[in-house]
Scaffold this active site. Structure first.
Site, PDB file in Angstrom:
ATOM      1  N   GLU A 257       0.919  -1.109  -0.055  1.00  0.00           N
ATOM      2  CA  GLU A 257      -0.046  -0.003   0.081  1.00  0.00           C
ATOM      3  C   GLU A 257       0.891   1.125   0.204  1.00  0.00           C
ATOM      4  O   GLU A 257       1.630   1.494   0.761  1.00  0.00           O
ATOM      5  CB  GLU A 257      -0.843  -0.109   1.260  1.00  0.00           C
ATOM      6  CG  GLU A 257      -1.931  -1.062   1.505  1.00  0.00           C
ATOM      7  CD  GLU A 257      -2.863  -1.421   0.162  1.00  0.00           C
ATOM      8  OE1 GLU A 257      -2.931  -0.397  -0.555  1.00  0.00           O
ATOM      9  OE2 GLU A 257      -3.358  -2.350  -0.068  1.00  0.00           O
ATOM     10  N   CYS A 296      -2.872   8.646   3.428  1.00  0.00           N
ATOM     11  CA  CYS A 296      -2.737   7.935   2.063  1.00  0.00           C
ATOM     12  C   CYS A 296      -3.936   8.126   1.330  1.00  0.00           C
ATOM     13  O   CYS A 296      -3.853   8.308   0.064  1.00  0.00           O
ATOM     14  CB  CYS A 296      -2.217   6.549   2.198  1.00  0.00           C
ATOM     15  SG  CYS A 296      -3.430   5.668   3.267  1.00  0.00           S
TER      16      CYS A 296
HETATM   17  P1  NAP Z   1       8.553   4.786   4.386  1.00  0.00           P
HETATM   18  O1  NAP Z   1       9.743   5.614   4.881  1.00  0.00           O
HETATM   19  O2  NAP Z   1       8.205   4.024   3.107  1.00  0.00           O
HETATM   20  O3  NAP Z   1       8.444   3.893   5.703  1.00  0.00           O
HETATM   21  C1  NAP Z   1       7.178   2.904   5.812  1.00  0.00           C
HETATM   22  C2  NAP Z   1       7.687   1.718   6.570  1.00  0.00           C
HETATM   23  O4  NAP Z   1       8.722   0.973   6.111  1.00  0.00           O
HETATM   24  C3  NAP Z   1       8.150   2.274   8.014  1.00  0.00           C
HETATM   25  O5  NAP Z   1       7.754   1.310   9.001  1.00  0.00           O
HETATM   26  C4  NAP Z   1       9.623   2.199   7.919  1.00  0.00           C
HETATM   27  O6  NAP Z   1      10.227   1.887   9.171  1.00  0.00           O
HETATM   28  C5  NAP Z   1       9.783   0.959   6.951  1.00  0.00           C
HETATM   29  N1  NAP Z   1      10.860   0.858   6.499  1.00  0.00           N
HETATM   30  C6  NAP Z   1      11.771   1.862   5.750  1.00  0.00           C
HETATM   31  N2  NAP Z   1      12.996   1.371   5.245  1.00  0.00           N
HETATM   32  C7  NAP Z   1      12.989   0.183   5.720  1.00  0.00           C
HETATM   33  C8  NAP Z   1      13.777  -0.949   5.402  1.00  0.00           C
HETATM   34  N3  NAP Z   1      15.023  -0.805   4.719  1.00  0.00           N
HETATM   35  N4  NAP Z   1      13.524  -2.203   5.850  1.00  0.00           N
HETATM   36  C9  NAP Z   1      12.345  -2.433   6.486  1.00  0.00           C
HETATM   37  N5  NAP Z   1      11.594  -1.519   6.694  1.00  0.00           N
HETATM   38  C10 NAP Z   1      11.611  -0.270   6.254  1.00  0.00           C
HETATM   39  O7  NAP Z   1       7.381   5.765   4.363  1.00  0.00           O
HETATM   40  P2  NAP Z   1       7.097   6.994   4.974  1.00  0.00           P
HETATM   41  O8  NAP Z   1       7.593   8.146   4.304  1.00  0.00           O
HETATM   42  O9  NAP Z   1       7.272   7.004   6.459  1.00  0.00           O
HETATM   43  O10 NAP Z   1       5.754   6.909   5.002  1.00  0.00           O
HETATM   44  C11 NAP Z   1       4.869   7.962   4.245  1.00  0.00           C
HETATM   45  C12 NAP Z   1       4.229   7.324   3.083  1.00  0.00           C
HETATM   46  O11 NAP Z   1       3.519   6.069   3.067  1.00  0.00           O
HETATM   47  C13 NAP Z   1       3.484   8.322   2.190  1.00  0.00           C
HETATM   48  O12 NAP Z   1       3.968   8.311   0.763  1.00  0.00           O
HETATM   49  C14 NAP Z   1       2.096   7.696   2.305  1.00  0.00           C
HETATM   50  O13 NAP Z   1       1.304   7.903   1.223  1.00  0.00           O
HETATM   51  C15 NAP Z   1       2.226   6.351   2.547  1.00  0.00           C
HETATM   52  N6  NAP Z   1       1.087   5.781   2.965  1.00  0.00           N
HETATM   53  C16 NAP Z   1       0.383   4.799   2.435  1.00  0.00           C
HETATM   54  C17 NAP Z   1      -0.781   4.292   3.007  1.00  0.00           C
HETATM   55  C18 NAP Z   1      -1.463   3.300   2.190  1.00  0.00           C
HETATM   56  O14 NAP Z   1      -2.360   2.402   2.960  1.00  0.00           O
HETATM   57  N7  NAP Z   1      -1.297   3.252   0.854  1.00  0.00           N
HETATM   58  C19 NAP Z   1      -1.161   4.439   4.300  1.00  0.00           C
HETATM   59  C20 NAP Z   1      -0.231   5.335   5.014  1.00  0.00           C
HETATM   60  C21 NAP Z   1       0.711   6.130   4.392  1.00  0.00           C
HETATM   61  P3  NAP Z   1      10.990   3.259   9.830  1.00  0.00           P
HETATM   62  O15 NAP Z   1      10.210   4.410  10.283  1.00  0.00           O
HETATM   63  O16 NAP Z   1      11.621   2.644  11.071  1.00  0.00           O
HETATM   64  O17 NAP Z   1      11.792   3.874   8.853  1.00  0.00           O
END
Ligand code: NAP
Length: 679
Positions: A257, A296
């Protein structure tokens, strides 16, 4: 809250001592604690889930696990105040927290109830009806679903620390699969608190739930084909994780997602001053300000008829002027902060990028009035409305996601253009359509549905009860094609099946009926000497059959039924008119009479364990039944659903009515409630 957040692995709480990362209060900027997963043995966690949690969950039925979900939901709901108190530190207003906390807990309730209503009280789920794959019916096919035998790893985004965890846990646990939850670091303190309460509740067996606060180390190196990953976050991280060698090598299920440039379309029929116009303005502002736009599903692109751009911009300005940004715990504040200062910098940067393609018609990136807090120390940002005058020429407005209170207005001429603009988002979680014209609605839905996971149609008729553009519901699919990640979560029982293997089984009807817990036509039948209505739930077996007497139906019967019921449809009453109908040779018996007369043949009149008939399903009339014909009824126990919390169960009876030539007149399932044996 402890100073260092803890993970929960193999039945123990664990705090990493090295490699810690600080976490901050989003409103004050103060350090809340730190997080580290150093020292966790990730392979051992997966093995623990597979070898301890999985078997314990799979020993139970869907209903037993559903009851556990409800118990856990009640336990969490009783402690919601402490979650609300901590949630304020994420920058969430009371309303934002309500969506996250109570919205999340209600997902557990919904899955609990759906699990008990729509799934059997068994360990195997039947997917669809048996398939006829042989001429004489001695070899048949059935699809079944069983739980995966690995671990479900949930990687969650920062914006909904409670809901994000619970919406994935509910279908996973109901399926019978243990979960390892990895919250986003910046708001993991709230997830950790709720998780702690879940463990404390003891509602699920040991090994069913584990938590990683911090990095995931070498977790991704140990996946097998029985594991499943559900990722929520940015497309960049998601794609990187989906391509990890073990995921690719083992075809590990990976649901993503990701971000999404969701649109909301104001229909061509909607003029300023109309209810739909006002609803549109309200919804765009609501989606911008709830969770400070960190959703999101938020509306990123507002697609409106070109000649109404000014009116929409003016109305948005007027409404946004009433938004009060500040410390969410201060009375009067209607929009809180972003989740972190880093996130604010990220949003500002995205708005700067958008500025190359669109002009800012509302808001600022500079400092502004913030109620009850220091606007620089806390992650506050002003709502921003952009206007792009060339939306077909500037891809940026369809590509750049500013994950905050930011929306871009763009104009269209004619519904076809609105459809084209919607599609330029390259696949979205959700779109909404504001129109009071059914034709416009159909055109927009058919034109854009392939590009969306969910479409919400809002007008004056449903607005009052509408759950709105941005609220994913446990009953409905959450996910979307393309840019939205190509994933799918929730959607009722569909979401449970993502954690199960669908297997086609083929064999004799008797054997498949036994395996799946549902008798299949052609399977073994045992004619009962004692009437089945005299047996308690426990004593009735699949295949038990009633030896019912026959009945010849007369013209008097048909006329009597017509008089008594008032149903004097010509096919039953007028020989000439009935014969002129291509389906009949002359007057036919009422279908409802046939079903009633059949009940007269299989029902036992005396008080006994059968408590009630609660419905018929799948009723089909297949051959006309004429006065003078003789009916025979086959009445066979097809399925038993034991109710965990009642002293009766449900029995489904396969019912088939045939005539004197063995032609099938009607087929259906009779549903009864039957008492358990007195203990
Ligand atoms: P992100 O950096 O991709 O992080 C998302 C998750 O992935 C976090 O739990 C993060 O943990 C983890 N993560 C990051 N790098 C990782 C790795 N190398 N290995 C394992 N896990 C890892 O996303 P974000 O910027 O925090 O979140 C915002 C984005 O999420 C926005 O673009 C939004 O649109 C999207 N979003 C989508 C939905 C949906 O349902 N489609 C819902 C909410 C948000 P850490 O925090 O520890 O890095």
């Amino acid at each position: 809250m402890t100073n260092t957040l803890q993970s929960y692995a193999m039945g123990q709480w664990h705090a990493g001592t090295s490699g810690t990362a600080p976490i901050y209060n989003a409103v004050t900027g103060a350090t809340l604690g730190q997080v580290s997963s150093d020292g966790l043995d990730f392979k051992a966690m997966l093995d623990y889930a597979r070898n301890v949690g999985g078997p314990a969950l799979r020993r139970e039925t869907f209903h037993q696990r559903a009851i556990r979900l409800k118990e856990m939901a009640k336990y969490l709901m009783a402690r919601k105040d402490e979650f609300y108190a901590l949630s304020a530190a994420t920058g969430a207003t009371k309303m934002d927290s309500w969506i996250d906390i109570e919205g999340g807990i209600s997902t557990l309730f919904v899955y609990s109830s759906k699990g008990r209503r729509e799934m059997p009280n068994d360990q195997v789920y039947l997917d669809g009806n048996p398939e006829q794959i042989s001429r004489h019916g001695t070899f048949t096919g059935q699809h079944i679903c069983v739980p995966l035998e690995g671990a479900a790893v949930h990687i969650n985004a920062f914006n909904f620390p409670c809901w994000g965890m619970l919406e994935k846990l509910a279908p996973t646990l109901l399926a019978g699969v243990p979960a390892i939850v990895k919250p986003a670091t910046s708001t993991s303190y709230l997830t950790e608190l709720m998780f702690r309460r879940m463990i404390e509740s003891g509602c699920f067996p040991e090994g069913a739930l584990q938590l990683i606060c911090g990095r995931t180390g070498d977790l991704f190196e140990h996946f097998t084909c029985q594991d499943a990953v559900a990722f929520t976050g940015s497309a960049a991280t998601g794609k990187m994780l989906a391509q990890q060698p073990a995921v690719v090598e083992n075809s590990t299920r990976f649901t993503m997602e990701a971000d999404s440039l969701n649109c909301s379309i104001l229909g061509v029929d909607v003029e300023p001053g109309s209810p739909e116009f006002d609803l549109y303005i309200k919804e765009v502002v609501r989606e911008m300000t709830v969770k400070a736009g960190q959703k999101c599903t938020a509306i990123r692109r507002a697609i409106v008829p070109a000649d109404r751009i000014d009116a929409v911009a003016e109305a948005l300005r007027a409404r946004l002027n009433k938004v009060v940004v500040g410390d969410p715990s201060v009375e009067g504040v209607t929009m809180g902060s972003l989740a972190s200062l880093g996130q604010r910098e990220e949003v500002r940067e995205r708005v700067r990028e958008l500025s190359a393609a669109a002009e800012m018609v509302y808001g600022t990136l500079d400092s502004f009035d913030v109620m009850g807090a220091d606007g620089e120390k806390g992650a506050f940002i002003s709502p921003v409305v952009m206007h792009c005058s060339d939306p077909f020429g500037r891809r940026e407005v369809h590509d750049i996601e500013a994950f905050g209170p930011v929306s871009t207005l763009m104009g269209y001429n004619g519904t076809e253009e609105a459809i084209e603009l919607a599609k330029m988002g390259q696949g979205s979680l959700v779109g909404s359509i504001f129109t009071h014209d059914d034709k416009v609605a159909r055109e927009l839905v058919l034109g854009t549905a392939a590009w969306h996971g969910r479409l919400v149609l809002i007008n004056r008729d449903c607005a009052k009860e509408s759950t709105g553009h941005g609220s994913p519901l446990p009953h409905m699919i959450h996910g979307g094609p393309g840019r939205a990640g190509g994933g799918e979560e929730m959607g009722g029982i569909r979401g449970v099946l993502h954690y199960m293997q669908r297997t086609a089984i083929q064999g004799s009807p008797s054997m498949l009926g036994h395996v799946g817990g549902r008798w299949i036509r052609g399977g073994k039948q045992t004619v009962q000497a004692e009437h089945v209505f005299k047996k308690y739930f426990e004593d009735v077996q699949l295949g038990d059959t009633i030896d019912a007497p026959e009945r010849t139906v007369t013209l008097e019967d048909v006329e009597h039924f017509a008089e008594f019921s008032g149903d004097k449809f010509y096919a039953h009453m007028n020989e000439e008119a009935a014969a002129a109908n291509e389906f009949f040779e002359g007057r036919v018996a009422h279908g409802y009479f046939i079903v009633s007369a059949a009940a007269g043949l299989f029902v036992h009149p005396d008080p006994g364990p059968v408590l009630a008939n609660y419905g018929l399903e799948n009723l089909r009339f297949l051959t006309p039944f004429y006065p003078g014909d003789t009916m025979k009824v086959s009445f066979v126990c097809k399925q038993k659903i034991n109710r965990e919390t009642d002293n009766y169960g449900e029995i489904r009876w396969d019912t088939e009515i045939t005539n004197q030539n063995d032609e099938v007149v009607a087929q259906y399932d009779v549903l009864t409630l039957v008492a358990n044996k007195p203990s």
